[in-house]
Design a protein around this motif. Structure first.
Motif, mmCIF file in Angstrom:
data_model
loop_
_atom_site.group_PDB
_atom_site.id
_atom_site.type_symbol
_atom_site.label_atom_id
_atom_site.label_comp_id
_atom_site.label_asym_id
_atom_site.label_seq_id
_atom_site.Cartn_x
_atom_site.Cartn_y
_atom_site.Cartn_z
ATOM 1 N N LYS A 1 3.883 1.792 -10.346
ATOM 2 C CA LYS A 1 4.278 1.691 -8.937
ATOM 3 C C LYS A 1 5.792 1.774 -8.860
ATOM 4 O O LYS A 1 6.502 1.148 -9.656
ATOM 5 C CB LYS A 1 3.844 0.334 -8.367
ATOM 6 C CG LYS A 1 2.358 0.214 -8.183
ATOM 7 C CD LYS A 1 1.984 0.574 -6.764
ATOM 8 C CE LYS A 1 0.514 0.299 -6.526
ATOM 9 N NZ LYS A 1 -0.014 1.138 -5.450
ATOM 10 N N GLU A 31 0.883 8.347 -11.943
ATOM 11 C CA GLU A 31 0.127 8.181 -13.185
ATOM 12 C C GLU A 31 0.965 8.684 -14.343
ATOM 13 O O GLU A 31 1.513 9.781 -14.303
ATOM 14 C CB GLU A 31 -1.205 8.930 -13.121
ATOM 15 C CG GLU A 31 -2.104 8.530 -14.287
ATOM 16 C CD GLU A 31 -3.402 9.340 -14.341
ATOM 17 O OE1 GLU A 31 -4.024 9.542 -13.284
ATOM 18 O OE2 GLU A 31 -3.767 9.758 -15.451
ATOM 19 N N TYR A 36 5.447 2.220 -20.996
ATOM 20 C CA TYR A 36 4.336 2.847 -20.292
ATOM 21 C C TYR A 36 3.616 3.774 -21.252
ATOM 22 O O TYR A 36 4.248 4.413 -22.086
ATOM 23 C CB TYR A 36 4.861 3.677 -19.122
ATOM 24 C CG TYR A 36 5.529 2.868 -18.066
ATOM 25 C CD1 TYR A 36 4.801 1.966 -17.294
ATOM 26 C CD2 TYR A 36 6.890 2.991 -17.820
ATOM 27 C CE1 TYR A 36 5.412 1.219 -16.309
ATOM 28 C CE2 TYR A 36 7.507 2.249 -16.838
ATOM 29 C CZ TYR A 36 6.773 1.362 -16.088
ATOM 30 O OH TYR A 36 7.381 0.620 -15.117
ATOM 31 N N LYS A 90 0.827 -1.199 0.000
ATOM 32 C CA LYS A 90 0.000 0.000 0.000
ATOM 33 C C LYS A 90 0.867 1.257 0.000
ATOM 34 O O LYS A 90 0.500 2.284 -0.582
ATOM 35 C CB LYS A 90 -0.891 -0.007 1.247
ATOM 36 C CG LYS A 90 -2.243 0.632 1.003
ATOM 37 C CD LYS A 90 -3.206 0.388 2.169
ATOM 38 C CE LYS A 90 -2.679 0.970 3.467
ATOM 39 N NZ LYS A 90 -3.345 0.392 4.659
ATOM 40 N N LEU A 113 1.505 -5.810 -8.796
ATOM 41 C CA LEU A 113 0.657 -6.230 -7.677
ATOM 42 C C LEU A 113 0.472 -7.752 -7.589
ATOM 43 O O LEU A 113 0.636 -8.324 -6.512
ATOM 44 C CB LEU A 113 -0.678 -5.486 -7.684
ATOM 45 C CG LEU A 113 -0.542 -3.981 -7.380
ATOM 46 C CD1 LEU A 113 -1.908 -3.319 -7.331
ATOM 47 C CD2 LEU A 113 0.219 -3.712 -6.077
ATOM 48 N N GLU A 140 2.988 5.704 -6.078
ATOM 49 C CA GLU A 140 2.203 5.458 -7.275
ATOM 50 C C GLU A 140 2.245 6.689 -8.156
ATOM 51 O O GLU A 140 2.086 7.797 -7.674
ATOM 52 C CB GLU A 140 0.763 5.184 -6.843
ATOM 53 C CG GLU A 140 -0.031 4.337 -7.782
ATOM 54 C CD GLU A 140 -1.389 4.023 -7.174
ATOM 55 O OE1 GLU A 140 -1.591 2.880 -6.730
ATOM 56 O OE2 GLU A 140 -2.230 4.930 -7.140
ATOM 57 N N ILE A 179 -1.058 3.414 -14.484
ATOM 58 C CA ILE A 179 -0.533 3.653 -13.141
ATOM 59 C C ILE A 179 0.750 2.852 -12.965
ATOM 60 O O ILE A 179 0.801 1.654 -13.219
ATOM 61 C CB ILE A 179 -1.546 3.213 -12.062
ATOM 62 C CG1 ILE A 179 -2.901 3.874 -12.283
ATOM 63 C CG2 ILE A 179 -1.004 3.519 -10.676
ATOM 64 C CD1 ILE A 179 -2.910 5.370 -12.057
ATOM 65 N N HIS A 187 4.218 -1.398 -14.031
ATOM 66 C CA HIS A 187 2.783 -1.156 -14.033
ATOM 67 C C HIS A 187 2.218 -1.654 -12.720
ATOM 68 O O HIS A 187 2.594 -2.737 -12.258
ATOM 69 C CB HIS A 187 2.075 -1.950 -15.137
ATOM 70 C CG HIS A 187 2.350 -1.463 -16.520
ATOM 71 N ND1 HIS A 187 2.971 -2.240 -17.456
ATOM 72 C CD2 HIS A 187 2.052 -0.285 -17.108
ATOM 73 C CE1 HIS A 187 3.052 -1.549 -18.588
ATOM 74 N NE2 HIS A 187 2.512 -0.364 -18.401
ATOM 75 N N SER A 188 1.298 -0.911 -12.188
ATOM 76 C CA SER A 188 0.619 -1.370 -10.988
ATOM 77 C C SER A 188 -0.024 -2.737 -11.226
ATOM 78 O O SER A 188 0.046 -3.640 -10.398
ATOM 79 C CB SER A 188 -0.399 -0.299 -10.604
ATOM 80 O OG SER A 188 -1.414 -0.840 -9.871
ATOM 81 N N THR A 189 -0.624 -2.915 -12.402
ATOM 82 C CA THR A 189 -1.300 -4.190 -12.705
ATOM 83 C C THR A 189 -0.312 -5.340 -12.890
ATOM 84 O O THR A 189 -0.706 -6.498 -12.864
ATOM 85 C CB THR A 189 -2.124 -4.063 -14.003
ATOM 86 O OG1 THR A 189 -1.307 -3.446 -14.993
ATOM 87 C CG2 THR A 189 -3.376 -3.232 -13.781
ATOM 88 N N CYS A 199 8.185 -1.318 -18.605
ATOM 89 C CA CYS A 199 7.899 -2.106 -17.417
ATOM 90 C C CYS A 199 8.626 -3.435 -17.555
ATOM 91 O O CYS A 199 8.507 -4.109 -18.568
ATOM 92 C CB CYS A 199 6.399 -2.311 -17.302
ATOM 93 S SG CYS A 199 5.918 -3.631 -16.188
ATOM 94 N N ASN A 256 10.533 0.545 -11.351
ATOM 95 C CA ASN A 256 9.100 0.787 -11.476
ATOM 96 C C ASN A 256 8.432 -0.170 -12.449
ATOM 97 O O ASN A 256 9.049 -0.679 -13.375
ATOM 98 C CB ASN A 256 8.846 2.244 -11.845
ATOM 99 C CG ASN A 256 9.699 2.666 -13.016
ATOM 100 O OD1 ASN A 256 9.623 2.090 -14.095
ATOM 101 N ND2 ASN A 256 10.543 3.662 -12.802
#
Ligand SMILES: [Zn+2]
Ligand SMILES: [Zn+2]
Length: 146
Positions: A83, A60, A76, A54, A97, A58, A81, A92-94, A69, A90
């Motif tokens: 991370k 954008e 990107y 968490k 995660l 993050e 998003i 992609h958040s997707t 990525c 860094n």
């Protein structure tokens, strides 16, 4: 070790086929050396703790900055998003995660995030202490013999 992916009967992607996300992760894990490091039971270090995840920074993406990525190997693009890990890598958040849901370290440099696994945290502390001890002995040695 026989090729894991042959054994599983997985085929390389054909033209226009979407990559299977889990398969991609598994491949990355293999390239990462996890299967070898961890031996027979193929157990990964525990997932990163929810708090650690968490707290990841993050961002954008505003526009395609030419950066890639390391999980999906795509550039990107705007509105995605990203991370940022404490090691400054860094993803992609997707992409990151699901990875951190399985194991706690950066796919690029293995920088480890905290976990909720007490045993693993103890093991990590012990490993760190050992390294410290080795460094101390090395220093002592150098100061005595140089
Ligand atoms: Zn990605
Ligand atoms: Zn990293």
């Amino acid at each position: 070790m026989a090729d894991y992916f042959d054994e599983m009967g997985w085929q390389p992607l054909g033209e226009g086929e979407a990559p299977d996300h889990l398969l991609h992760l598994a491949r990355l894990l293999r390239d990462f050396g996890m299967f070898d490091v961890l031996g027979e039971d193929k157990k990964l270090p525990p997932p990163a703790s929810k708090d650690a995840v968490k707290n990841l920074k993050e961002v954008e993406i505003r526009d395609d900055n030419g950066e890639q990525c390391a999980v999906c190997l795509k550039n990107y693009s705007a509105k995605e998003i990203m991370k940022i890990m404490p090691c400054k890598h860094n993803f992609h958040s997707t992409c990151i995660l699901p990875w951190l849901d399985k194991t706690n370290s950066c796919p690029v440099c293995r920088h480890e995030l905290p976990t909720n696994d007490e045993n693993y945290e103890l093991y990590r502390k012990e490993k760190h202490r050992e390294k410290q001890r080795a460094a101390d002995i090395e220093n002592l040695h150098n100061s005595m013999f140089s």
